[in-house]
Design a protein around this motif. Structure first.
Motif, mmCIF file in Angstrom:
data_model
loop_
_atom_site.group_PDB
_atom_site.id
_atom_site.type_symbol
_atom_site.label_atom_id
_atom_site.label_comp_id
_atom_site.label_asym_id
_atom_site.label_seq_id
_atom_site.Cartn_x
_atom_site.Cartn_y
_atom_site.Cartn_z
ATOM 1 N N HIS A 1 0.866 -1.184 0.000
ATOM 2 C CA HIS A 1 0.000 0.000 0.000
ATOM 3 C C HIS A 1 0.899 1.230 0.000
ATOM 4 O O HIS A 1 1.682 1.438 0.926
ATOM 5 C CB HIS A 1 -0.890 -0.001 1.254
ATOM 6 C CG HIS A 1 -1.709 1.262 1.397
ATOM 7 N ND1 HIS A 1 -2.735 1.581 0.537
ATOM 8 C CD2 HIS A 1 -1.616 2.307 2.273
ATOM 9 C CE1 HIS A 1 -3.253 2.747 0.882
ATOM 10 N NE2 HIS A 1 -2.584 3.217 1.939
ATOM 11 N N LYS A 2 0.790 2.012 -1.096
ATOM 12 C CA LYS A 2 1.691 3.161 -1.229
ATOM 13 C C LYS A 2 0.865 4.327 -1.748
ATOM 14 O O LYS A 2 0.182 4.207 -2.761
ATOM 15 C CB LYS A 2 2.792 2.780 -2.235
ATOM 16 C CG LYS A 2 3.946 3.745 -2.316
ATOM 17 C CD LYS A 2 4.979 3.125 -3.251
ATOM 18 C CE LYS A 2 6.097 4.095 -3.548
ATOM 19 N NZ LYS A 2 7.016 3.551 -4.552
ATOM 20 N N GLN B 1 1.663 7.468 2.704
ATOM 21 C CA GLN B 1 1.338 6.217 3.399
ATOM 22 C C GLN B 1 2.110 5.096 2.729
ATOM 23 O O GLN B 1 2.148 5.002 1.490
ATOM 24 C CB GLN B 1 -0.168 5.931 3.304
ATOM 25 C CG GLN B 1 -1.019 6.894 4.105
ATOM 26 C CD GLN B 1 -2.504 6.550 4.004
ATOM 27 O OE1 GLN B 1 -2.866 5.494 3.517
ATOM 28 N NE2 GLN B 1 -3.351 7.454 4.439
ATOM 29 N N TYR B 2 2.743 4.229 3.549
ATOM 30 C CA TYR B 2 3.523 3.144 2.974
ATOM 31 C C TYR B 2 3.443 1.939 3.913
ATOM 32 O O TYR B 2 3.670 2.063 5.110
ATOM 33 C CB TYR B 2 4.985 3.574 2.810
ATOM 34 C CG TYR B 2 5.852 2.523 2.135
ATOM 35 C CD1 TYR B 2 6.034 2.544 0.761
ATOM 36 C CD2 TYR B 2 6.463 1.500 2.872
ATOM 37 C CE1 TYR B 2 6.820 1.581 0.137
ATOM 38 C CE2 TYR B 2 7.235 0.528 2.261
ATOM 39 C CZ TYR B 2 7.402 0.577 0.895
ATOM 40 O OH TYR B 2 8.177 -0.389 0.269
ATOM 41 N N ASP C 1 6.889 7.404 6.110
ATOM 42 C CA ASP C 1 5.505 7.263 5.615
ATOM 43 C C ASP C 1 4.709 6.118 6.253
ATOM 44 O O ASP C 1 3.505 6.011 6.043
ATOM 45 C CB ASP C 1 5.513 7.071 4.090
ATOM 46 C CG ASP C 1 5.943 8.356 3.388
ATOM 47 O OD1 ASP C 1 6.056 9.378 4.104
ATOM 48 O OD2 ASP C 1 6.164 8.331 2.170
ATOM 49 N N SER C 2 5.350 5.214 6.990
ATOM 50 C CA SER C 2 4.584 4.112 7.600
ATOM 51 C C SER C 2 3.832 4.606 8.827
ATOM 52 O O SER C 2 4.357 5.411 9.592
ATOM 53 C CB SER C 2 5.528 2.971 8.004
ATOM 54 O OG SER C 2 5.941 2.288 6.838
ATOM 55 N N ALA D 1 -1.625 3.197 7.519
ATOM 56 C CA ALA D 1 -1.040 2.618 6.299
ATOM 57 C C ALA D 1 -1.071 1.096 6.369
ATOM 58 O O ALA D 1 -1.424 0.412 5.397
ATOM 59 C CB ALA D 1 0.388 3.117 6.129
#
Length: 692
Positions: free
Chosen positions: A491-492, A500-501, A569-570, A574
């Motif tokens: 998921h990016k 979001q990562y 970004d995590s 996410a």
């Protein structure tokens, strides 16, 4: 008032045997009403059928109580419904009565509901007389009915009367005890004329009296000695012996008449006063809560401490009306009593005596009597006692509901009315249940049969002005997977600011026991420990609505063993999104299927209908697990899908002349056959189209 002159009497029978017509005649001859009304037809309808619905349909829906005086005796009378759907009304009435009249049709004889009522009378040890009604009908055969009473109900049934004429010629009865012919003159049969037995019937009457005395000699050595020495047997002796045999539930005296044609009712009332027990003749027991529920025999003395049972509730516009039977002591206005179940003290306000739906204010209800209290908050089956006592009466048997419907209001105003109605009816009637299905969100009402629920739906619309729609409840289907499938989902999402990562990899597989298991096999910090709960949360959120058909998902094990994260970004969000994506990615590879609830159904039916009942269960995709004979009944156990059980109670009744009954409980979930799964998918697709 002498308590020995008191009778608590119920009138019970199969539907359409003439109970309410008989009650109407009793009220008329006892001077309680001055005009006879019929169940069907012109006028206001029978006195004891006071609800609008009862008058329209010509059936009794709720039991109604009244009090009449007859030849110096007081009779508390309860007229009960005959339809199997309202069986709880009979159940709770018999729980508090000391005697009953079992009404039988001279043509129909012992019918399906007669068997149920017989079981109920035996359960509460209620002595009874039998009254063969409708002697004026074509095909009336009292000898056949007496035979059926003996064979099908196992009663020692003994005729106390012979008919004078049959069918349209039915003119009166021969009283075998007093050896007289009894005729009923006047416009409504109110003038009882006693004459010598007509010569043409003398020999038959003599033989029938001899038969009756021989049957009674089983209960009395004195009668046996007189028969052997060919001495006459006095009326008082006969009455005493019958009374003792009836009270001990060994003998069922049988009387004849036609309530509709106003014949035979007064001798029946005489028999009630002479042969049925007064409250003191019956052993009533309560349980002592302070001594480990040890049984305590109650006296029927009005001066002893109070013990009373609330056996029926009615919500009226001005408060709750509670019907009570006082077993011991006196329930008086202004006194303080204790509800044993809640331990709360209650001050008695209004005390009333019921005449159908009308109330008469009284000061007290002495031991042995039935009356009602106003404005007291309690439940059906509660025991009231004097302060300091801790006795409780045993509760009555309440059968489990067999049929359910989904009910929903059409607008907001109806929603409020529906809610009030459901609360009231569930409180008044223990066989009417209501709950909300958490999965489908529907309000479900359950009851004893289609007529039972139909009456309540009609009452909701009439009495509460609530417009409702009714349908079969939806079956709570489930989804599950049938094989292992792997997933690896990234998921990016990159937007302005932090993105979001999250990457989640692993597999899902079927779980033999339980609904859901989550296992973490991630090593080396591929997914930081703090994000593992977020992954589990994401997977759990997918279980509520399965991707296949939006049914809840059960029986699934998810294992994660790898993943990736980003230092900036995590986040929890996410990884929740990554888990959802991973679930959808793997789910269809795991070959999902639909499962349906399977019910364990137990049918109790007379042996003669065993084949037909088994056939009906097989037609409903049922699997017969076993059957065993228990006397004249046969018990069949089967596993049947819930979806096939809607409307089964009606089918079963029509197959078995109303004699069989069934119970069902949830057993397990099993995969639905392919054809049915395809049907469900078609329906779901059609619904989506309609919504769109």
């Amino acid at each position: 008032m002498d308590p020995k002159r008191l009778r608590n009497l119920g009138i019970s029978a199969h539907i359409d045997s003439g109970k309410t017509t008989l009650s109407e005649r009793i009220l008329y001859y006892a001077g309680r009403i001055h005009r006879i009304q019929e169940v069907h037809g012109e006028g206001d309808g029978a006195t004891m059928d006071h609800m609008e619905l009862e008058k329209e349909r010509g059936i009794t829906i709720t039991s109604a109580a009244t009090t009449v005086e007859w030849n110096g005796s007081t009779i508390n009378l309860i007229d009960t419904p005959g339809h199997v759907d309202f069986t709880v009304e009979v159940e709770r009435s018999l729980r508090v009565l000391d005697g009953a009249i079992l009404v039988l049709c001279a043509v129909g004889g012992v019918q399906a509901q007669s068997l149920t009522i017989d079981r109920q009378m035996r359960r509460y040890h209620v002595p009874r007389l039998a009254f063969i009604n409708k002697m004026d009908r074509v095909g009336a055969d009292p000898a056949k009915v007496v035979r059926q009473l003996r064979e099908r109900l196992g009663c020692d049934a003994v005729l106390m009367q012979l008919p004078i004429g049959r069918e349209a010629e039915f003119a009166g009865v021969i009283d075998l005890i007093a050896e007289q012919a009894v005729y009923f003159d006047g416009e409504h049969g109110e003038v009882v004329r006693r004459e010598p037995i007509p010569p043409s019937l003398a020999a038959e009457a003599q033989a029938a009296r001899q038969q009756m005395l021989e049957a009674l000699s089983m209960y009395s050595d004195e009668i046996l000695e007189r028969l052997l020495s060919e001495e006459p047997v006095a009326e008082e002796l006969i009455h005493r012996v019958i009374h003792e045999a009836v009270v001990s539930e060994q003998l069922t005296p049988v009387f004849l008449g036609s309530a509709y044609k106003n014949k035979g009712v007064q001798p029946l009332l005489d028999a009630v006063c002479a042969l049925l027990p007064c409250p003191a003749d019956i052993d009533n027991e309560a349980l002592d809560m302070d001594r480990g529920e040890a049984p305590v025999r109650l006296s029927s003395n009005a001066d002893d401490p109070l013990v009373a049972l609330a056996f029926k509730l009615e919500d009226r516009s001005y408060g709750q009306l509670t019907y009570v039977r006082v077993y011991q002591g006196t329930l008086a206005k202004g006194e303080t009593i204790v509800n044993v179940r809640t331990g709360r003290k209650i001050k008695v306000g209004r005390v009333v005596r019921m005449h159908s739906d009308q109330m008469e204010e009284i000061d007290s209800i002495p031991a042995g009597y039935i009356g009602a209290l106003f404005g007291i908050d309690c439940a059906s089956g509660d025991t009231f006692v004097s302060p300091g006592l801790s006795l409780t009466m045993t509760s009555m048997f309440v059968p489990a509901p067999v049929i359910s419907l989904a009910i929903s209001p059409k607008n907001h105003k109806s929603e409020i009315g529906l809610s009030k109605a459901l609360n009231r009816f569930a409180k008044e009637d223990p066989t009417f249940r209501t709950h909300t299905n958490p999965e489908t969100g529907e309000t479900i009402i359950s009851g004893m049969g289609e007529l039972h629920l139909e009456v309540y739906v009609e009452r909701i619309q009439r009495e509460y002005g609530a417009e409702v729609t009714v349908g079969a409840p939806r079956v709570a289907y489930r989804e599950t997977i049938t094989q292992r499938a792997e997933f690896d989902y990234l998921h990016k999402k990159q937007t302005g600011g932090s993105g979001q990562y999250g990457r989640v990899a692993g597999w899902m597989e079927p779980l033999a026991e339980g609904d859901f298991v989550f296992e973490n096999q991630v090593v080396g910090g591929a997914i930081p420990t703090q994000f593992i709960p977020a992954c589990e949360k994401g997977f759990r959120e997918c279980l509520a609505k399965g991707p296949k058909m939006e049914f809840p998902v059960t029986g699934i094990k998810i294992v994660i063993h790898d993943g990736a994260s980003h230092p900036v970004d995590s986040s929890d969000l996410a990884f929740q999104q990554a888990a959802r994506g991973a679930f959808h990615q793997g789910y269809f590879k795991a070959k999902p299927v639909i499962q349906e609830p399977i019910m364990k159904v137990v049918v109790e039916t007379p042996t003669g209908f065993q084949g037909a009942v088994m056939g009906s269960l097989n037609q409903r995709r049922g699997m017969i697990v076993g059957s065993q004979d228990e006397g004249s009944f046969c018990v069949i156990e089967a596993h049947v899908p819930l979806a096939e059980m809607f409307g089964y109670s009606t089918v079963l009744r029509s197959l078995t002349q109303g004699q069989a009954q069934f119970t069902m409980e949830f057993l397990a979930y099993r995969q639905v056959p392919q054809a049915i799964a395809e049907e469900l998918e078609k329906k779901a697709a059609a619904q989506k189209k309609n919504v769109a």
